[in-house]
Design an enzyme around this catalytic site. Sequence first.
Site, short mmCIF file in Angstrom:
data_model
loop_
_atom_site.label_atom_id
_atom_site.label_comp_id
_atom_site.label_asym_id
_atom_site.label_seq_id
_atom_site.Cartn_x
_atom_site.Cartn_y
_atom_site.Cartn_z
N GLY A 69 -5.51 5.78 -10.44
CA GLY A 69 -6.17 5.69 -9.32
C GLY A 69 -5.44 7.05 -7.97
O GLY A 69 -6.11 7.26 -7.44
N ASP A 103 -13.76 8.64 -0.66
CA ASP A 103 -12.98 8.05 -1.37
C ASP A 103 -14.56 8.84 -2.34
O ASP A 103 -13.60 9.35 -3.63
CB ASP A 103 -14.11 6.22 -1.85
CG ASP A 103 -13.18 6.15 -1.39
OD1 ASP A 103 -11.43 6.02 -1.15
OD2 ASP A 103 -13.00 4.79 -1.29
N ALA A 116 -19.32 -2.60 -9.27
CA ALA A 116 -20.55 -2.45 -8.47
C ALA A 116 -20.40 -2.56 -6.99
O ALA A 116 -20.95 -2.75 -6.47
CB ALA A 116 -21.67 -3.12 -8.86
N GLY A 165 -17.96 -1.45 -3.68
CA GLY A 165 -17.17 -0.46 -2.80
C GLY A 165 -16.94 0.72 -3.58
O GLY A 165 -17.87 2.23 -3.29
N SER A 181 -0.19 4.15 1.06
CA SER A 181 -0.97 4.69 2.50
C SER A 181 -0.16 6.01 2.91
O SER A 181 0.30 6.53 3.61
CB SER A 181 -1.96 4.06 2.65
OG SER A 181 -3.38 4.22 1.96
N SER A 228 0.97 -1.22 0.22
CA SER A 228 0.19 0.43 0.03
C SER A 228 0.98 1.62 -0.51
O SER A 228 2.06 1.27 0.85
CB SER A 228 -1.10 0.45 1.17
OG SER A 228 -1.46 1.32 1.34
N LYS A 275 -14.91 -2.11 3.15
CA LYS A 275 -15.62 -0.84 4.37
C LYS A 275 -16.81 -1.13 4.31
O LYS A 275 -17.32 -0.39 5.34
CB LYS A 275 -15.34 -0.21 2.39
CG LYS A 275 -13.86 0.04 2.18
CD LYS A 275 -13.61 0.94 0.67
CE LYS A 275 -12.53 1.15 0.92
NZ LYS A 275 -12.10 2.26 -0.50
P1 NAP Z 1 -14.97 -4.72 -4.79
O1 NAP Z 1 -16.38 -4.45 -3.52
O2 NAP Z 1 -14.34 -6.51 -4.24
O3 NAP Z 1 -15.81 -5.02 -6.16
C1 NAP Z 1 -15.36 -5.55 -7.40
C2 NAP Z 1 -16.30 -5.06 -8.36
O4 NAP Z 1 -15.09 -5.53 -9.89
C3 NAP Z 1 -17.31 -6.38 -8.60
O5 NAP Z 1 -18.09 -6.05 -9.04
C4 NAP Z 1 -17.02 -7.31 -9.41
O6 NAP Z 1 -17.66 -7.76 -9.99
C5 NAP Z 1 -16.06 -6.67 -10.15
N1 NAP Z 1 -14.67 -7.69 -11.06
C6 NAP Z 1 -14.09 -8.26 -10.29
N2 NAP Z 1 -13.93 -9.69 -11.10
C7 NAP Z 1 -14.11 -8.43 -12.50
C8 NAP Z 1 -14.31 -9.07 -13.56
N3 NAP Z 1 -13.01 -10.43 -13.80
N4 NAP Z 1 -15.29 -8.71 -14.77
C9 NAP Z 1 -16.08 -7.74 -15.03
N5 NAP Z 1 -16.02 -6.96 -13.52
C10 NAP Z 1 -14.97 -7.39 -12.15
O7 NAP Z 1 -13.70 -3.81 -4.54
P2 NAP Z 1 -13.89 -2.47 -4.76
O8 NAP Z 1 -13.45 -1.73 -2.79
O9 NAP Z 1 -14.57 -1.50 -5.21
O10 NAP Z 1 -12.31 -1.60 -5.37
C11 NAP Z 1 -12.55 -2.16 -6.98
C12 NAP Z 1 -11.30 -1.50 -7.36
O11 NAP Z 1 -11.04 0.00 -7.06
C13 NAP Z 1 -9.74 -1.73 -6.69
O12 NAP Z 1 -9.37 -1.71 -7.60
C14 NAP Z 1 -9.14 -1.20 -5.98
O13 NAP Z 1 -7.86 -0.98 -5.51
C15 NAP Z 1 -9.91 -0.02 -6.42
N6 NAP Z 1 -9.79 1.67 -5.48
C16 NAP Z 1 -8.86 2.28 -5.62
C17 NAP Z 1 -9.02 3.55 -5.16
C18 NAP Z 1 -7.97 4.77 -5.12
O14 NAP Z 1 -8.81 5.40 -4.19
N7 NAP Z 1 -7.52 4.63 -6.12
C19 NAP Z 1 -10.08 3.65 -3.82
C20 NAP Z 1 -11.07 2.49 -3.91
C21 NAP Z 1 -10.86 0.95 -4.46
P3 NAP Z 1 -19.21 -8.40 -9.54
O15 NAP Z 1 -20.30 -7.15 -9.07
O16 NAP Z 1 -20.11 -9.17 -10.69
O17 NAP Z 1 -18.41 -9.18 -8.30
#
Ligand code: NAP
Length: 291
Positions: free
Chosen positions: A247, A105, A130, A132, A21, A19, A69
Amino acid sequence: MISDRKLKLGLVGENIGTSLSPVLHRILADEKKVDIEYGLYELNGDLESFIKQFKKSLFTGINITKPYKKSFLEFVDKVEINAKKIGAINVLSLNDEKINAYNTDYWGAYQALKQNDCKVEGRTVIVLGAGGAARSAVYMAGKYGASKVVIVNRTYEKAEKIISDMKKYFTNSFYCLTYDEFRKTDEYKDFILINATSVGMKGFLEESILDDEIISGASFFMDMVYSPNISKSREFASGKGINNINGLDMLFFQGLRAFEIWTGLTFDAIEIERSYNTFVNFVDGESKVYN
Ligand code: NAP
């Protein structure tokens, strides 16, 4: 709110070893000459023990990342209004033995777009995913005046649930589509496309979430993924001549707001610029490690 003692801060989540952070908060603390320690706390699901530890060890604040989250929500005393509406938190703060929860976020995502001259108001915003992070992006688009917000997700029901939640708070037009439906439609033009899926993350699925049909009509692409710095999706977008960012800016701004919550301090424009440049330069220098 700021005290003379060293502030105990940290990040809880899974697979957080690389991380950024700790570096980010060190930079923010140096800018404000605040003494902090920032630890990484890998959890294996035992949130209750961590909360007890959080109170007992007099933490000032904690960042929360995947997959906690949502699950920490039941352990906190008060949830700030934006976080409550989003239904996901990424910041905890301890005040007088009470735990307050926040979501920074959504603000980070908005500031990242603003930093890159990408205006949200009146635009169509398409969010892939869809989880967090997607919830925060959809809320951001609703709050900052996007005219249409579309969620495209593999699991349609999860997208539908976000939309029914957001419709309670906003009057913008919200829609959800499967990837196949989105590929087939040419209804959306000149949109901001946000990858809020985990696709592209190092060690996860290092592929592009984009293809010709998904990117068609996009005029700006933000990949929430920041490790690797240039994801396969960003390479794809660049190949099509679409302006794109990773990001990192979102990470910076969500962290900045968290730091302000914990300390009660505010950063002025010069302090933000200086901290931002230090952070980005650090990451550029480390890009061999993060790529
Ligand atoms: P999460 O709650 O686990 O959600 C992941 C999402 O990705 C789900 O909707 C899932 O779809 C989808 N997904 C996973 N594999 C997939 C695939 N092969 N094809 C299509 N969709 C797929 O994760 P999150 O916390 O939302 O985080 C998502 C991303 O955002 C991560 O990479 C995280 O590092 C990034 N992020 C970045 C920041 C930043 O500050 N830059 C902040 C927060 C998060 P389903 O719903 O169908 O399972």
